[in-house]
Design an enzyme around this catalytic site. Structure first.
Site, PDB file in Angstrom:
ATOM      1  N   TYR A 141      -1.747 127.852  92.154  1.00 50.75           N
ATOM      2  CA  TYR A 141      -1.096 126.534  92.154  1.00 50.75           C
ATOM      3  C   TYR A 141      -1.771 125.563  93.128  1.00 50.75           C
ATOM      4  CZ  TYR A 141       2.820 128.491  89.457  1.00 50.75           C
ATOM      5  OH  TYR A 141       3.594 129.074  88.492  1.00 50.75           O
ATOM      6  N   LYS A 192      -2.330 142.000  89.246  1.00 51.19           N
ATOM      7  CA  LYS A 192      -3.012 142.190  87.965  1.00 51.19           C
ATOM      8  C   LYS A 192      -4.407 142.681  88.344  1.00 51.19           C
ATOM      9  CE  LYS A 192      -3.056 141.737  83.447  1.00 51.19           C
ATOM     10  NZ  LYS A 192      -2.265 142.600  82.558  1.00 51.19           N
ATOM     11  N   ASP A 224       2.584 142.530  84.072  1.00 48.00           N
ATOM     12  CA  ASP A 224       3.157 142.647  82.718  1.00 48.00           C
ATOM     13  C   ASP A 224       4.175 143.777  82.671  1.00 48.00           C
ATOM     14  OD1 ASP A 224       0.865 144.084  83.290  1.00 48.00           O
ATOM     15  OD2 ASP A 224       0.145 144.166  81.239  1.00 48.00           O
ATOM     16  N   ASP A 248       6.781 133.032  90.614  1.00 45.09           N
ATOM     17  CA  ASP A 248       7.493 131.934  89.966  1.00 45.09           C
ATOM     18  C   ASP A 248       8.178 132.458  88.701  1.00 45.09           C
ATOM     19  OD1 ASP A 248       8.299 129.444  89.209  1.00 45.09           O
ATOM     20  OD2 ASP A 248       6.316 128.639  88.783  1.00 45.09           O
ATOM     21  N   ASP A 252      12.433 133.908  88.193  1.00 48.91           N
ATOM     22  CA  ASP A 252      13.338 133.277  87.226  1.00 48.91           C
ATOM     23  C   ASP A 252      13.913 134.314  86.270  1.00 48.91           C
ATOM     24  OD1 ASP A 252      13.144 130.779  88.266  1.00 48.91           O
ATOM     25  OD2 ASP A 252      12.429 129.808  86.440  1.00 48.91           O
TER      26      ASP A 252
END
Ligand code: NAD
Length: 358
Positions: A141, A192, A224, A248, A252
């Site tokens: 980001y 990852k 994943d 992020d 959620d």
């Protein structure tokens, strides 16, 4: 020494829910004789309306001087057509970045009273208590270079940079291990590493850090798989630690396991424990001004503030017990209402928590 709390109500339902949290703070202040003062400031759309920018200089000065910050939420359709550089959400990114609030703590707790509100079966989620620790000021980001460029063949290309330095990984890892020491002593680091070098380093640094916390059990999981496990068997997790983008998304998903976003607090901490505390949800413009928003996520954010930045554990415990008590009494705002309970307004919920404190 007197501790200063900067209160930033923000936009939409922000002022309504923050009002209730401040009421609760004032009540515990009196009850526990806490040496706290609060002052109000502007952030987001409210700041744009008053000063033309989402994070005005005066708010910056107030934020620097505060020991902790309580935020409602920012944003709304009124400001959606503005240039992205001065949108309300920019104010949020700017305050996090200026105060170096790199450690985002997002608990996902399912109160047994609300087990039916989850979209998952009660036996899978009842008693859920996960803490997601998300790195907040680095990663893709913020990484440079970034942008949209035009290639020689005339095609446009969007690009971003996923970058983490060792020190950035170490400091967020420490937040996770320290938190785990106060909980079930399990950290699951999400990466990852089969595809992204930045997360190969992430995994190595987490392994190195684990040697400093022999009591904590460290495991690793690809993002994943973590997404899958969160909806398959979420209670296997205690503390999950991950980078900005994965955090992020996963936080959620974890939030939704608990049924209502209106119940979830969050903290963003700097290296010294100063923090900004806010509900996980946004400014909910669709219900703003109606007095029906759930103030509990903001009230629980105030309790996290007492615990993590102000060293007032007992007062924090008391607020959390009071919240549990009002749920036991069957009081529900519209977002968590189910038949057989009593529907209450934002203000009635705040008043009930204050009453349950004593
Ligand atoms: P949102 O979280 O504001 O709302 C999503 C849904 O949840 C809406 O239906 C809303 O009514 C409901 N909801 C949210 N909080 C609630 C509460 N306390 N009680 C009852 N219901 C609640 O997300 P959105 O609609 O995607 O975003 C609205 C605005 O908020 C946008 O401008 C967005 O940029 C901003 N936003 C701000 C923050 C922040 O300040 N940290 C975070 C997310 C979104």
């Amino acid at each position: 020494m007197t501790k200063k709390i900067l209160v930033l109500p923000g936009d939409g339902i922000g002022p309504e829910i923050v009002n209730e949290a401040v009421k609760v703070l004032n009540a515990v202040k009196a009850q526990f004789d806490l040496d706290l003062i609060t002052e109000e400031g502007l952030l987001g759309g409210a700041a744009i309306d008053a000063a033309g920018v989402p994070f005005p200089d005066v708010t910056q000065t107030q934020a620097q001087a505060a020991d902790a910050i309580l935020l409602g939420a920012v944003g709304g359709p009124k400001w959606d057509t503005l240039d992205t550089a001065i949108r309300p959400e920019k104010g949020l990114l700017a305050i996090r970045s200026q105060l170096e609030l790199f450690g985002n703590l997002r608990p996902a707790i399912l109160y047994p009273q609300l087990a039916e509100a989850s979209s998952l079966k009660p036996e899978i989620v009842s008693g859920l208590d996960i803490l997601i620790v998300r790195e907040l000021t680095g990663g893709i980001y913020f990484g440079q270079p970034r942008g949209i460029r035009t290639l020689e063949n005339g095609e446009r290309q969007g690009y971003n940079t996923y970058v983490y330095s060792e020190s950035e990984i170490k400091r967020i890892g420490k937040v996770a291990f320290e938190a785990a020491m106060k909980r079930d002593k399990k950290v699951c680091s999400i990466d990852k590493a089969n595809v992204l070098e930045a997360t190969v380093l992430w995994r190595e640094v987490m392994d190195e850090l684990a040697t400093e916390y022999p009591e904590v059990e460290l495991s690793h999981m690809y993002v994943d798989n973590a997404a899958m496990q969160l909806v398959r068997a979420p209670k296997q997790f205690d503390v999950m630690v991950t980078g900005n983008m994965f955090g992020d998304i996963l936080s959620d998903a974890a939030a939704m396991l608990t049924g209502s976003i209106g119940m979830l607090p969050s903290a963003s901490l700097d290296a010294n424990g100063k923090g900004m505390y806010e509900p996980c949800h946004g400014s909910a413009p669709d219900i703003a001004g109606q007095g029906i928003a759930n103030p509990l996520a903001t009230i629980l954010s105030a309790s996290m503030m007492l615990r993590y930045s102000l060293g007032e554990r007992e007062a924090a415990d008391r607020i959390e017990m009071a919240v549990s008590q009002v749920l036991d009494q069957g009081l529900r705002t519209a977002d968590i209402y189910s038949e057989g309970n009593r529907k209450v307004t934002t203000q009635e919920m705040g008043d009930a928590v204050v009453a349950a404190l004593s």
